[in-house]
Design an enzyme around this catalytic site. Sequence first.
Site, PDB file in Angstrom:
ATOM      1  N   GLY A  95       0.833  -1.195   0.000  1.00 39.66           N
ATOM      2  CA  GLY A  95       0.000   0.000   0.000  1.00 39.66           C
ATOM      3  C   GLY A  95       0.866   1.243   0.000  1.00 39.66           C
ATOM      4  O   GLY A  95       2.076   1.190   0.242  1.00 39.66           O
ATOM      5  N   GLY A  97       0.715   5.901   0.430  1.00 42.74           N
ATOM      6  CA  GLY A  97       0.011   7.139   0.731  1.00 42.74           C
ATOM      7  C   GLY A  97       0.924   8.316   0.463  1.00 42.74           C
ATOM      8  O   GLY A  97       1.970   8.174  -0.186  1.00 42.74           O
ATOM      9  N   LYS A 119       7.711  -0.268   6.206  1.00 41.09           N
ATOM     10  CA  LYS A 119       7.214   1.062   5.849  1.00 41.09           C
ATOM     11  C   LYS A 119       8.400   1.977   5.595  1.00 41.09           C
ATOM     12  O   LYS A 119       9.265   2.150   6.458  1.00 41.09           O
ATOM     13  CB  LYS A 119       6.337   1.622   6.969  1.00 41.09           C
ATOM     14  CG  LYS A 119       5.547   2.863   6.587  1.00 41.09           C
ATOM     15  CD  LYS A 119       4.472   3.150   7.625  1.00 41.09           C
ATOM     16  CE  LYS A 119       3.552   4.268   7.161  1.00 41.09           C
ATOM     17  NZ  LYS A 119       2.431   4.487   8.135  1.00 41.09           N
ATOM     18  N   ASP A 212      -7.422   7.734  13.253  1.00 42.28           N
ATOM     19  CA  ASP A 212      -7.739   7.241  11.905  1.00 42.28           C
ATOM     20  C   ASP A 212      -8.282   5.818  11.969  1.00 42.28           C
ATOM     21  O   ASP A 212      -7.844   4.936  11.237  1.00 42.28           O
ATOM     22  CB  ASP A 212      -6.493   7.309  11.023  1.00 42.28           C
ATOM     23  CG  ASP A 212      -6.825   7.291   9.532  1.00 42.28           C
ATOM     24  OD1 ASP A 212      -7.979   7.624   9.171  1.00 42.28           O
ATOM     25  OD2 ASP A 212      -5.946   6.940   8.728  1.00 42.28           O
TER      26      ASP A 212
END
Length: 373
Positions: A95, A97, A119, A212
């Site tokens: 993923g 962002g 990450k 979130d």
Amino acid sequence: MEPELRRRADAILSEILELPDAQHQAALASRCGEDAELHTAVERLLRLSREDGFLEHDSLRESPLWGRALKDLKRRDVLEPGTLIGPYRLLEELGHGGMAVVYRAEWAGGGYKRPVALKVIRRGARGADLKVRFAQERRILATIDHPNIVRLLNGGITADERLWFAMEYVPGRPITAYCESRRLDLDAVLGLFLSVAEAVAYAHRQRIIHRDLKPDNILVTHDGVVKLLDFGIAKFTLTGGAGAVTSDRLRLMTPEYASPEQVRGDPVGPASDVYQLGLLLYELLAGRQAHGFRSDRLEEIHRVVFEQLPPPPSAIRKLVGPDLPGRRLDAIVMRCMNKKPAERFSSAGELIMEIKTYRTGRSLDTGQWHQKV
């Protein structure tokens, strides 16, 4: 900025950004002509697009440039399978962002093949604010030890000075998709929700506000274990008390799951996470999101979040049982989602007690749980 002015400004800005930097000012003067208001609008957007952390600006979030900027960042930032980051070898992208990209990776030294989620901060994530926030996420995870929160394993910095950290890899599905695919009965759904709420309550005891909470950040493994992840916009509270609050210069949020105080840009505390837990429970019960926006413009987000109340979950999906469970659960959910923080449950712990009391105080008849009204 008025919608028509914004549309024209976005169109001109898109053209200007195709040109070399040295030609921007001449193109700005040429495209805007004598229209001073248009010139000012385009100049402001151009300036914002050059600022550190520009992807965090609400004004650019409404612009077509937002999507384009994310695509550009991703194109520049692709790391191929086999790339080494610290002691790990990248396997595939999981993923991405505006701040970072997450990869599935494995230990490169041989032998130990258990995958991790790695990450890595983006090359395009410019500015001290983003680096501080990334480092804070790593620090937050380092303070947490809970079976329903993803664990931090390692961290470091690459040769080109990009921060990275390795986390427990969670092969799971978002909690909403998991519940729907397995057609779980009401008691099982509430059990999973309690695992989420207890993880949030634990974080609050560590003075951490997640900010979130949404299905994509709450995975359930194949054997039914809940894992809360992505503390990318989480914050430490300023004090340890129940009323502790925190604020940011930038409003960082997922609009569909943002509390009114987040949308307004006010300081947020545990009550904001309680609101998001209410949105999650609403979606689990009703089978759809509580809020639906006609567009992603801030005016529309404000209208829905500040002025509208969704119908109770039992009006969307029938909850059956001998003691009208729909009505009782409706009251719990709608209290979480109260527009005023002071009118919600005082803590995630209080919400947990309400759900536990509800579960133990009734016998469940779940035969028609999936019947739509």
